[in-house]
Design an enzyme around this catalytic site. Sequence first.
Site: not given
Length: 507
Positions: A2-4, A95
Amino acid sequence: MSCTTILVGRNATYDGSTFIARNDDSASGHFTPKKFTVVRPDEQPREYTSVISHVKIPLPENPQRYTAMPNAVKGKGIWAAGGANESNVAMTATETITSNERVLGADPLVEYSAATDSEPEKTGGIGEEDIVVITLPYIHTAREGVVRLGKLLEQYGTYEMNGIAFSDVNEIWWLETIGGHHWMARRVPDDAYVVMPNQLGIDDFDLHDAFGEQKNNLCSADLAYFIETNHLNPAIGETDSSGTKINTPAGRINARDAFGSHDDADHVYNTPRAWFMERYFNPHTSVWDGPDAEYKPGSDTIPWCRIPEKKITVEDVKYVLSSHFQGTPYDPYATYGDLSQRGAFRSIGINRNDFMGMFQIRPAAPKNCRIVEWIAFSSNVFNALVPFYTNCTTTPAYLSNTTEKVSTENFYWTNRIIAALADAHYGKCLAHIERYQQAVQSQGHALINLYDKQLAAERDDVKRTALCEKANEKIAAMLKKESQTVLNNVLFESSCLMKNAYARSDA
């Protein structure tokens, strides 16, 4: 993972730089120590072998030096995560994004399978573990990065859905994988920013341009055929004002509808992050709150890119990538409003942030000192963002000596300890964290300004590199001092609030 991610075009930033930034987050229940390193040409392999998928990839000769943010603990691959090379090209990888069953059924992911008594080993494709190492050392522009990675995806496939950013001083490109072998990439408009919260994000994609001028859109060689033969475009065909067909395999498509997902989980875990970021950058452009809101946390139509209401700064990027829905009912630290809504949506700043990396490519700086890489380790709510020149042959020990062992002698573990202590007593510790962030980031700007002047006066490239390394060491020393100070402060506050504390002093 999970990333942004956030991307900001050069005409949307305060100083004309291009910005690409990403949070690297561990999976639930895991924390991945990271370190800031430089990979020299003699250290780059000439044949790359993936730990996860076992795929072997021959690599070109003459690689460039590049920075990387690999895992500090060996055993699961390099996971270089992001970096910048000698040609002033930066990339993030990756991502993790979503797709749908129709896409994955038409072009399955290329997954590894071990040998059995009846079947030989089947190697998998490439993935987040591999992408920086096999791409960044060999590219000289952002567009060239898209083309190289696209060819690798078509040849070897991938075992996961990923989004990758590339930037140089002029352009930013965003590439998204589609199934096992397909991909598309779109150039970020110079006057716009992009937000990416773990979903396939590109909405408007121009296939006509991708198979024509390729000015702002690129894709795998057979993407139009792939869409048409597998009936992947759910839109009703229509024409634009000039009579050109759109929403067809030959024209424009909504790529998010065709290749992405709109699951219930997305509306809790992904889209609320896009909602908060665009609400911050465009508070007056759209209505974000209340029953008449144009966009709500679960909206599937939040734009992939838009023009901000004001120029975006480094501090703005840090704020949104550290955010936890401040000023809304969804803030997990809220002590006001409808407390039943606290933590309803997954925030951007979480306990499992491993690092944040932001690449600022500055047009006014000397060419070989053009990129400043801003770095933060551990939970973004409680850390500080600090700048380093990427024109270096080594990195400061405070950021490169991370090991599996917890130690206050490195930036990663110091920030992990600060976050764990401050989170438990957020109200008491918040002032210390805010002072820490302001001190580190303001002194970081000051030191970059100081050394920029010296670098501009120096004409010898070797001496410039040495000066960048001297600046990096000076910045790291400041960072260590400020980090130790805030650790002392939050430890004191947390110790005073232990459950076995009593008011009466022993005499």
